[in-house]
Design an enzyme around this catalytic site. Structure first.
Site, PDB file in Angstrom:
ATOM      1  CG  ASP A   1      42.389  49.049  30.826  1.00 52.24           C
ATOM      2  OD1 ASP A   1      43.073  48.204  30.233  1.00 52.24           O
ATOM      3  OD2 ASP A   1      42.455  50.275  30.596  1.00 52.24           O
TER       4      ASP A   1
ATOM      5  CG  ASP B   1      48.650  50.395  29.455  1.00 54.61           C
ATOM      6  OD1 ASP B   1      49.607  50.919  30.052  1.00 54.61           O
ATOM      7  OD2 ASP B   1      48.693  49.252  28.974  1.00 54.61           O
TER       8      ASP B   1
ATOM      9  CB  THR C   1      45.800  44.357  31.095  1.00 56.02           C
ATOM     10  OG1 THR C   1      46.673  45.191  30.333  1.00 56.02           O
ATOM     11  CG2 THR C   1      46.514  43.044  31.365  1.00 56.02           C
ATOM     12  N   GLY C   2      45.172  44.520  28.067  1.00 58.95           N
ATOM     13  CA  GLY C   2      45.668  44.148  26.751  1.00 58.95           C
ATOM     14  C   GLY C   2      47.126  43.731  26.793  1.00 58.95           C
TER      15      GLY C   2
ATOM     16  CE  LYS D   1      41.236  44.638  28.324  1.00 57.94           C
ATOM     17  NZ  LYS D   1      41.559  45.954  28.904  1.00 57.94           N
TER      18      LYS D   1
ATOM     19  CG  ASP E   1      41.429  53.775  28.940  1.00 65.15           C
ATOM     20  OD1 ASP E   1      42.148  54.489  28.215  1.00 65.15           O
ATOM     21  OD2 ASP E   1      41.696  52.590  29.174  1.00 65.15           O
ATOM     22  CB  SER E   2      40.637  51.818  25.299  1.00 61.73           C
ATOM     23  OG  SER E   2      41.507  52.865  25.692  1.00 61.73           O
TER      24      SER E   2
ATOM     25  CG  ASN F   1      41.402  47.272  25.131  1.00 63.99           C
ATOM     26  OD1 ASN F   1      40.965  48.226  25.770  1.00 63.99           O
ATOM     27  ND2 ASN F   1      42.664  46.897  25.191  1.00 63.99           N
TER      28      ASN F   1
END
Length: 246
Positions: free
Chosen positions: A10, A12, A44-45, A173, A196-197, A199
């Site tokens: 990831d 961010d 990543t988003g 993902k 970390d999140s 997503n």
């Protein structure tokens, strides 16, 4: 540890530090993994336009997963997979934005739009990939989450505790990494995923080794095989070194 042949990172809150840059330690660890024949890719988003500089900084990768899996690019930055969000759902998301006066952002084939740079055509004229809100008010956020989670056509996650990210159902993902594994003749058990999140939670759950950052949301930590350092402590480098030395 299982036989890791692909590392998915990831961006961010994970690869980049709180200042928004990739540390030398993380860059060196990524290169060390590549030198050992391990694929290292971004998951990543962000859209490609917002992560290509980081991809270039890390060096060529076999694939890049963007927009939470909504688009996948190959090493030449050519689009190889895409899943669009139905404009009908975007219309409702826009209604929620207007009703509550929310900050929004979105990814479309025609570009990136947000509250500072709003789109100027009809919703149906865009090819939508993702729509998101940032909502400081807990009650409003929970009310919107309750509605969106009840829609079977939507995949609802976040990239921070105060935001909501909406993709078409099935776009995660993890699903994107499964496609990448098929193309590379790998299994998900050969993947280490770091994030970390919310997503990131699907890829962390479904990978051979799921790693949560030290700054990750609690639900993400609960799904991880282990917790590494924070993004201010080169947690990605710590995780890669742990795998390489296991």
């Amino acid at each position: 540890m299982t036989d890791i042949k692909l590392i998915a990172l990831d961006v961010d809150g994970t690869l980049v530090n709180p200042e928004g840059t990739v540390s030398d330690a993380n860059i060196k660890a990524v290169q060390k993994a590549k030198d050992k024949g391990i694929h290292v890719l971004l998951s990543t988003g962000r859209s490609l336009s917002r992560c290509r500089d980081i991809a270039d900084q890390l060096g060529r990768s076999s694939y890049i997963v963007t927009i939470n899996g909504g688009e996948i690019y190959n090493q030449d930055f050519e689009l190889v997979d895409q899943t669009l969000l139905d404009p009908h759902h975007v219309s409702r998301l826009w209604e929620l934005k207007e009703e509550h006066g929310l900050y929004f952002w979105s990814s479309t084939e025609q570009g990136i739009f947000n509250s500072q740079e709003p789109f100027d055509k009809e919703i149906e004229e865009y090819n939508w990939l993702k729509f998101g809100f940032d909502i400081e008010d807990d009650e409003i956020r929970e009310a919107i989450l309750q509605e969106l989670n009840g829609n079977q056509d939507l995949e609802v996650t976040n990239s921070s505790p105060t935001n909501i990210e909406v993709n078409p159902t099935g776009v995660t993902k993890a699903a994107a990494l499964l496609k990448v594994c098929e193309w590379l003749d790998l299994q998900m058990e050969n993947v280490m995923a770091v994030g970390d999140s919310m997503n990131d939670i699907a890829m962390i759950r479904e990978s051979g080794v799921g790693v949560a950052m030290g700054n990750a949301q609690d639900e993400v930590k609960q799904e991880a095989a282990f917790v590494t350092g924070t993004n201010a402590e080169d947690g990605v480098a710590q995780a890669i070194e742990k795998i390489l030395n296991s």
